[in-house]
Write an enzyme that holds these catalytic residues in place. Structure first.
Site, short mmCIF file in Angstrom:
data_model
loop_
_atom_site.label_atom_id
_atom_site.label_comp_id
_atom_site.label_asym_id
_atom_site.label_seq_id
_atom_site.Cartn_x
_atom_site.Cartn_y
_atom_site.Cartn_z
N GLY A 19 -2.15 3.80 -4.34
CA GLY A 19 -2.85 4.63 -5.39
C GLY A 19 -4.06 5.18 -5.34
O GLY A 19 -4.80 4.76 -4.36
N HIS A 60 -7.41 -1.56 8.50
CA HIS A 60 -6.72 -2.96 8.18
C HIS A 60 -7.05 -4.00 9.22
O HIS A 60 -6.37 -3.72 10.31
CB HIS A 60 -5.20 -3.12 8.05
CG HIS A 60 -4.68 -2.20 6.71
ND1 HIS A 60 -4.31 -3.03 5.74
CD2 HIS A 60 -4.86 -1.02 6.28
CE1 HIS A 60 -3.96 -2.43 4.54
NE2 HIS A 60 -4.25 -1.28 5.06
N ASN A 67 -4.00 2.86 6.55
CA ASN A 67 -3.20 3.19 5.76
C ASN A 67 -3.78 3.58 4.49
O ASN A 67 -3.99 2.75 3.55
CB ASN A 67 -1.98 2.28 5.46
CG ASN A 67 -1.21 2.66 4.23
OD1 ASN A 67 -1.03 3.78 4.16
ND2 ASN A 67 -0.53 1.62 3.69
N SER A 105 0.86 -1.10 0.21
CA SER A 105 0.09 0.12 0.06
C SER A 105 0.80 1.34 -0.07
O SER A 105 0.41 2.49 -0.61
CB SER A 105 -0.84 0.02 1.14
OG SER A 105 -1.66 -1.09 1.27
N GLU A 120 -6.51 -7.08 9.77
CA GLU A 120 -5.15 -7.75 10.06
C GLU A 120 -4.18 -7.12 11.09
O GLU A 120 -3.43 -7.85 11.39
CB GLU A 120 -4.69 -8.33 8.54
CG GLU A 120 -3.73 -7.43 7.88
CD GLU A 120 -4.42 -6.22 7.20
OE1 GLU A 120 -3.60 -5.44 6.91
OE2 GLU A 120 -5.62 -6.15 7.07
N GLY A 144 -4.15 -1.93 -1.36
CA GLY A 144 -3.08 -1.70 -2.41
C GLY A 144 -2.86 -0.04 -2.45
O GLY A 144 -3.50 0.76 -1.70
N CYS A 161 -9.38 -1.72 2.64
CA CYS A 161 -8.74 -0.53 2.33
C CYS A 161 -8.87 -0.13 0.80
O CYS A 161 -9.90 0.40 0.57
CB CYS A 161 -7.23 -0.78 2.61
SG CYS A 161 -6.15 0.73 2.53
N LEU A 162 -8.06 -0.20 0.00
CA LEU A 162 -8.39 0.05 -1.54
C LEU A 162 -9.46 -0.65 -1.95
O LEU A 162 -10.41 -0.27 -2.86
CB LEU A 162 -7.09 -0.09 -2.50
CG LEU A 162 -7.23 -0.05 -4.10
CD1 LEU A 162 -7.57 1.51 -4.24
CD2 LEU A 162 -5.93 -0.38 -4.69
N GLN A 191 -12.74 1.17 -1.18
CA GLN A 191 -12.80 2.15 -2.02
C GLN A 191 -13.39 1.80 -3.45
O GLN A 191 -14.23 2.33 -4.05
CB GLN A 191 -11.61 3.13 -1.89
CG GLN A 191 -11.13 3.55 -0.82
CD GLN A 191 -9.77 4.00 -0.82
OE1 GLN A 191 -9.21 3.97 -1.76
NE2 GLN A 191 -9.23 4.62 0.27
N PHE A 244 -6.71 8.18 0.58
CA PHE A 244 -8.23 8.53 -0.29
C PHE A 244 -9.37 8.17 0.61
O PHE A 244 -9.15 7.01 1.64
CB PHE A 244 -8.51 7.89 -1.36
CG PHE A 244 -7.45 8.33 -2.61
CD1 PHE A 244 -7.83 9.50 -3.44
CD2 PHE A 244 -6.17 8.04 -2.75
CE1 PHE A 244 -6.80 10.05 -4.21
CE2 PHE A 244 -5.24 8.40 -3.66
CZ PHE A 244 -5.41 9.43 -4.32
#
Length: 376
Positions: A237, A347, A305, A51, A349, A235, A263-264, A267, A308
């Site tokens: 970006g 996260h 983490n 990430s 985990e 991930g 996370c990503l 989104q 966005f």
């Protein structure tokens, strides 16, 4: 104790602010987005988390590297960050299991590290102005500043790169426990947008057989694998760039297969349902973030983490908000009405961080159990 020869090093932000320090890693130069992480421990897990790919990570905690490096604690096969910024590191390893110092770990992975930086000043600057891009050099401080600002400007023009394609697996990989009988595991397909090893380990410990697939894998192929559940991983970006992932998720949502986004992945799931994304001023990076569970009214401490966040005002009527940040009220969790689909911005985990959100993996497995039972 290792003897590390310290060379002069430099960090220059895009606004021209300069920070001078000492090199503790590889020799070279690099440009990346400068973010700060507030975690006290877990530096190894942080810098090997995909990430953080393409970013320069500044640690706010003043002492980094005290216990050295244990390779089995990596969250991926290598260091993912562009560079590391910190106040002070230690090359005396205090954990008997670890044989490698933090500085040596950076050097072996050809990663720039700079110590002696006033990271509190740097953090306050980022909090006030917002995240900036920066240039790091461990080749001395006698450089042309105008030339560096020009290089940063050129880099900014190319900043919306598809980072996921640079970190995802290139082929399908199977993860499972040894000697597990075929009929006694849950078949989970995980999209690798930059997945952490700890996510895979948590699912395996809950009886899952993980089929890790590249980020660009077509939804039709995923469905052909007859999964009991689908994981959308973390991930790097800007999620809006990954149109291929959004299209695949939209197709998968037409099935009844349970989906869990992290996370990503969280989104991307929201965008696939029509939501919009906001770029945060300086993001959430740390392992001490309080999040409110709106279903239980309890507070959990989480590892975060992300740069966005989902724009709550753009959520469709089929989405329920399940979690919010106690720091800034940003959206932290959602679930879909009448579908076994949910996601979490943080996260669960951890690695590093508290285990308060591990129950989300069990929630996913419960949905998987129900789906598997009903599809027979």
């Amino acid at each position: 104790m290792e003897n590390i020869l310290l060379n002069k090093a430099l960090l220059i932000l895009e606004d021209g602010t300069k920070f001078y320090g000492n090199s503790i890693g590889a020799k070279g130069t690099s440009i990346g987005e400068v973010i700060f992480n507030t975690s006290i421990t877990g530096y190894q897990e942080i810098i090997t988390d995909p990430s953080y790919f393409n970013q320069i990570v500044a640690f706010t905690y003043p002492h980094i590297g005290n216990i050295g490096i244990e390779i089995n604690n990596n969250e991926s096969s290598k260091i993912q960050v562009k560079a590391v910024i910190l106040y002070q590191t230690h090359n005396i390893i205090s954990d008997f299991r670890n044989k490698l110092s933090f500085s040596r770990f950076l050097l072996l992975n050809n990663i720039i590290g700079i110590s002696g930086i006033d990271t509190r000043k740097l953090t306050r600057l980022i909090r006030k102005s917002g995240t900036q891009y920066g240039y790091v050099s461990s080749e001395g401080t006698n450089i042309n500043f105008k030339e560096i600002k020009s290089k940063i400007k050129i880099f900014l023009e190319k900043k919306n790169l598809d980072l996921v394609k640079l970190v995802t697996t290139k082929r399908k990989i199977i993860y499972k426990k040894k000697y597990i009988e075929k009929n006694f595991f849950y078949n989970i397909v995980a999209y690798d947008f930059g997945i952490k090893f700890s996510i895979i380990k948590n699912l395996i410990n809950l009886g899952c057989r993980i089929t890790l697939v590249p980020a660009t894998t077509k939804s039709k192929y995923v469905i052909s694998l007859n999964p009991d559940g689908i994981l959308l991983s973390n991930g790097p970006g800007n999620p809006e760039i990954y149109k291929y992932a959004i299209r695949n998720i939209q197709c998968l949502l037409e099935t009844k297969i349970p989906i869990f986004g992290i996370c990503l992945g969280h989104q991307l799931l929201a965008i696939a349902n029509g939501a919009k994304i906001l770029k945060m001023k300086f993001g959430h990076h740390g392992s001490n973030h309080p999040v409110k569970d709106l279903e239980t009214n309890k507070i959990i401490i989480t590892s975060q983490n992300h740069d966005f966040a989902i724009d709550k005002s753009t959520l469709s009527k089929n989405i329920i908000i399940t979690h919010i940040s106690m720091f800034d009220q940003t959206l932290q969790g959602i679930k879909l009405i009448n579908k076994p689909v949910f996601s979490f911005q943080g996260h669960p985990e951890s690695s590093p961080g508290p285990k308060d959100a591990l129950f989300l993996f069990k929630n996913f497995i419960n949905l998987v159990k129900d789906y598997r039972l009903n599809k027979k």
